[in-house]
Design an enzyme around this catalytic site. Structure first.
Site, short mmCIF file in Angstrom:
data_model
loop_
_atom_site.label_atom_id
_atom_site.label_comp_id
_atom_site.label_asym_id
_atom_site.label_seq_id
_atom_site.Cartn_x
_atom_site.Cartn_y
_atom_site.Cartn_z
N LYS A 1 -16.66 14.88 16.45
CA LYS A 1 -16.24 15.65 15.28
C LYS A 1 -16.97 16.99 15.29
O LYS A 1 -18.06 17.10 15.86
CB LYS A 1 -16.64 14.92 14.00
CG LYS A 1 -16.17 13.49 13.93
CD LYS A 1 -14.84 13.43 13.26
CE LYS A 1 -14.37 12.00 13.13
NZ LYS A 1 -12.93 11.88 13.23
N HIS B 1 -8.42 4.21 20.50
CA HIS B 1 -7.60 5.29 21.07
C HIS B 1 -7.99 5.63 22.51
O HIS B 1 -7.14 5.70 23.40
CB HIS B 1 -7.71 6.56 20.22
CG HIS B 1 -7.40 6.34 18.77
ND1 HIS B 1 -6.34 5.59 18.35
CD2 HIS B 1 -8.01 6.78 17.65
CE1 HIS B 1 -6.30 5.59 17.02
NE2 HIS B 1 -7.32 6.29 16.58
N LEU C 1 -2.20 6.84 3.39
CA LEU C 1 -1.47 6.78 4.66
C LEU C 1 0.03 6.79 4.42
O LEU C 1 0.78 7.48 5.12
CB LEU C 1 -1.88 5.51 5.44
CG LEU C 1 -1.24 5.37 6.82
CD1 LEU C 1 -1.75 6.44 7.76
CD2 LEU C 1 -1.52 3.99 7.40
N GLU D 1 -12.47 16.96 18.08
CA GLU D 1 -11.92 17.38 16.79
C GLU D 1 -12.82 18.46 16.19
O GLU D 1 -14.03 18.45 16.42
CB GLU D 1 -11.85 16.20 15.83
CG GLU D 1 -10.93 15.08 16.29
CD GLU D 1 -11.01 13.86 15.39
OE1 GLU D 1 -10.10 13.70 14.58
OE2 GLU D 1 -11.98 13.11 15.48
N GLY E 1 0.85 -1.20 0.00
CA GLY E 1 0.00 0.00 0.00
C GLY E 1 0.87 1.24 0.00
O GLY E 1 0.45 2.31 0.45
N GLY F 1 -0.53 4.50 -1.24
CA GLY F 1 -1.81 4.93 -0.66
C GLY F 1 -1.70 6.22 0.14
O GLY F 1 -0.61 6.77 0.34
P1 NAD Z 1 -5.63 3.87 0.11
O1 NAD Z 1 -6.89 3.37 -0.50
O2 NAD Z 1 -5.24 5.29 -0.10
O3 NAD Z 1 -4.42 2.97 -0.42
C1 NAD Z 1 -4.51 1.59 -0.53
C2 NAD Z 1 -3.19 1.03 -1.02
O4 NAD Z 1 -3.33 -0.39 -1.12
C3 NAD Z 1 -2.77 1.53 -2.40
O5 NAD Z 1 -1.38 1.68 -2.39
C4 NAD Z 1 -3.16 0.36 -3.32
O6 NAD Z 1 -2.35 0.25 -4.48
C5 NAD Z 1 -2.90 -0.82 -2.41
N1 NAD Z 1 -3.68 -2.00 -2.81
C6 NAD Z 1 -5.02 -2.13 -2.90
N2 NAD Z 1 -5.34 -3.37 -3.32
C7 NAD Z 1 -4.18 -4.03 -3.50
C8 NAD Z 1 -3.84 -5.35 -3.93
N3 NAD Z 1 -4.77 -6.24 -4.27
N4 NAD Z 1 -2.55 -5.69 -4.00
C9 NAD Z 1 -1.57 -4.80 -3.66
N5 NAD Z 1 -1.82 -3.55 -3.23
C10 NAD Z 1 -3.11 -3.16 -3.17
O7 NAD Z 1 -5.73 3.50 1.66
P2 NAD Z 1 -5.02 4.23 2.90
O8 NAD Z 1 -5.85 5.40 3.28
O9 NAD Z 1 -3.59 4.46 2.60
O10 NAD Z 1 -5.19 3.16 4.06
C11 NAD Z 1 -4.45 1.96 4.13
C12 NAD Z 1 -4.83 1.22 5.41
O11 NAD Z 1 -4.51 2.04 6.52
C13 NAD Z 1 -6.31 0.92 5.52
O12 NAD Z 1 -6.48 -0.29 6.21
C14 NAD Z 1 -6.84 2.07 6.38
O13 NAD Z 1 -7.99 1.71 7.10
C15 NAD Z 1 -5.66 2.26 7.31
N6 NAD Z 1 -5.58 3.62 7.88
C16 NAD Z 1 -5.49 4.71 7.07
C17 NAD Z 1 -5.38 5.97 7.64
C18 NAD Z 1 -5.24 7.19 6.78
O14 NAD Z 1 -5.07 8.27 7.35
N7 NAD Z 1 -5.28 7.09 5.47
C19 NAD Z 1 -5.38 6.11 9.03
C20 NAD Z 1 -5.47 4.98 9.83
C21 NAD Z 1 -5.56 3.75 9.24
#
Ligand code: NAD
EC number: 1.1.1.49
Length: 484
Positions: free
Chosen positions: A331, A240, A22, A216, A17, A20
């Site tokens: 929120k 949290h 995060l 928040e 990921g 993504g």
């Molecule tokens: P996102 O949708 O922005 O990114 C998802 C990532 O997973 C991408 O890089 C995508 O290419 C990859 N991906 C999806 N399907 C795939 C597959 N089949 N094979 C390989 N890679 C694959 O998601 P995000 O916001 O970055 O969140 C990622 C995780 O972190 C989630 O579980 C989310 O709940 C958790 N999270 C995110 C945040 C945040 O602030 N974004 C905060 C806390 C927790």
């Protein structure tokens, strides 16, 4: 005060990921700060692994842009950015298929720590864990990092734990709750167990009640459809706020060691009593001049999901007998403010004639803004006119006390990732802790689902619904003011 940076051992960190939100917003800018501070060894490597088709150069450009967008002052360090980007690689991988896995295996080095950050949807955890083993990429010394949400109820959390346990021991699994990486949260333990002053008073003989607030100002715009399936209980309280409650309430661990600390936290969660419906207030924000209503943000005109939650709970053990814990989070509230307040009991007797006020010592631990603590103490109001008493804060804002030169102090994500490399699990949730937290949360959620409970509406920019005030007033107490 300049903090001391101790470099960690060399590592290959694979971020599934890695393209993504995060990864771009938190993980990679954070790792860059650790790189600049000298904590990340120069030969350590970060390997982004995600679905997009891209090469190393493309990934480096993506992360260059991410640092420019989400980094703070370090984003101006052009030379540092180039050196850091040189440590980055990319593999296009399909978590559920075969593509990319042999390239990843060939890229990994022997003799360095291998860590795998699962920054993907939890539904992919099993597929990733299985393939890491199938392709001989992970071994008994590898570590995996998993993100919240860890399940949405006890059954799904158990299933996730079981899936991970098929391939990894508990000692290899790092469940992130970034609240535990916050400086002040760790300071909670330092204050409790590093001072002679507080621990003797830390019980039902001297403490009237404890309040935990995480407020928040943001709404759920942009992530409404995700949030609407979750709500404040699952998104904030089960993880949290529960962790904060544990650190405040736990017995002193015999050592500052991962399992000893987590054993004590687990005992707190297991001692939490069920919460009755009249001890909970759920809320949902209305539209205001600053923004749309929760239902508009969530694009669900019939949503009954709570964007605010206040509850009163008890911990059934000797230390906390009859001491209520009031917790609230929401929120679109009046200020961004997170605070734990330990409210001590009134004096049983006063020697000061005419002084009828209820003076109380209050220890307030602020997570944000202005991380720090203050202790409200009662003193004589200066000047003539006899013995008039007044409550004043003994303020300890960390930036004032420790000096502003803390540029290299890691934020929560950075600290936790470095702990993964060090192999220190103290600030990560153990599987049984997460399950115990869901075991307490599930009946509460099931209760309001069975009753078709409708959240109380509250005006954005306030402290939440009126009923939340009543939760306290009924007990002759009041919430602390939410101050930004
Ligand atoms: P996102 O949708 O922005 O990114 C998802 C990532 O997973 C991408 O890089 C995508 O290419 C990859 N991906 C999806 N399907 C795939 C597959 N089949 N094979 C390989 N890679 C694959 O998601 P995000 O916001 O970055 O969140 C990622 C995780 O972190 C989630 O579980 C989310 O709940 C958790 N999270 C995110 C945040 C945040 O602030 N974004 C905060 C806390 C927790």
């Amino acid at each position: 005060m300049v903090s001391r940076v101790i470099p960690v051992d060399s590592f290959d960190l694979v971020i599934f990921g890695g393209t993504g939100d995060l990864a771009r917003r938190k993980i990679l800018p954070g790792l860059f700060r650790r790189f600049r501070s000298g904590q990340m060894p120069a030969e350590a490597r970060i390997i982004g692994a995600a679905r997009s088709d891209m090469d190393d150069a493309g990934y480096r450009q993506m992360i260059r842009e991410a640092i420019a967008e989400f980094g703070s002052e370090e984003k101006n360090d052009a030379g540092g950015i180039d050196a850091f980007l040189g440590r980055l690689h990319y593999v296009a991988i399909d978590a559920t298929g075969d593509g990319g896995w042999s390239q990843l295996r060939d890229l990994m080095r022997d003799g360095v720590i291998r860590a795998f950050y699962f920054s993907v949807a939890p539904s992919l955890f099993g597929a990733l864990a299985e393939r890491l083993h199938q392709h001989g990429i992970a071994d008994a010394s590898s570590r995996i990092v998993v993100e919240k949400p860890f399940g949405r109820d006890l059954a799904s959390a158990k299933a996730l734990n079981a899936t991970l346990a098929e391939h990894f021991d508990e000692g290899q699994i790092y469940r992130i709750d970034h609240y535990l990486g916050k400086e002040t949260v760790q300071n909670l333990m330092a204050v409790r167990f590093g001072n002679v002053l507080f621990e003797p008073l830390w019980n039902s003989h001297y403490i009237d009640h404890i309040q935990i607030t995480v407020a928040e100002t943001v709404g759920v715009t942009g992530r409404g459809s995700y949030y609407d399936k979750s709500g404040a209980m699952r998104d904030m309280v089960q993880n949290h706020l529960m962790q904060l409650l544990c650190l405040i309430a736990m017995e002193p661990p015999s050592t500052y060691d991962a399992d000893t600390v987590r054993d004590e936290k687990l005992k707190v969660i297991r001692a939490l009593q069920p919460v009755e419906p009249h001890q909970i207030v759920r809320g949902q924000y209305e539209a205001s001049q600053d923004g749309p209503s929760y239902r508009d943000d969530a694009e669900n005109p019939r949503s009954f999901t709570e964007s605010f939650l206040a509850l009163k709970c008890h911990i059934a053990n000797w230390r906390w007998a009859k001491v209520p814990f009031y917790i609230r989070t929401g929120k679109r509230m009046k200020a961004r403010s997170s605070e734990i307040a330990v409210v001590f009991k009134d004096l049983g007797h006063t020697i000061f004639e005419g002084d009828t006020a209820r003076h109380r010592n209050i220890l307030s631990i602020r997570l944000q803004p202005n991380e720090g603590m203050d202790l409200q103490v009662t003193i004589k109001e200066p000047g003539p006119g006899g013995m008039r008493l007044v409550d004043v804060p003994l303020d300890m804002t960390f930036a004032d006390a420790l000096g502003p030169d803390r540029e290299d102090a890691p934020d929560a994500y950075e600290r936790l990732i470095m702990d993964v490399i060090r192999g220190n699990q103290t600030l990560f949730m153990r599987g049984d802790e997460v399950e115990a937290a869901w075991a307490w949360t599930d009946p509460i959620i099931e209760g309001w689902e069975a009753r078709n409970d409708v959240p109380k509406l509250y005006d954005a920019g306030t402290a939440g619904p009126e009923d939340a005030m009543m939760l306290m007033h009924r007990d002759g107490r009041r919430w602390r003011e939410i101050k930004g």
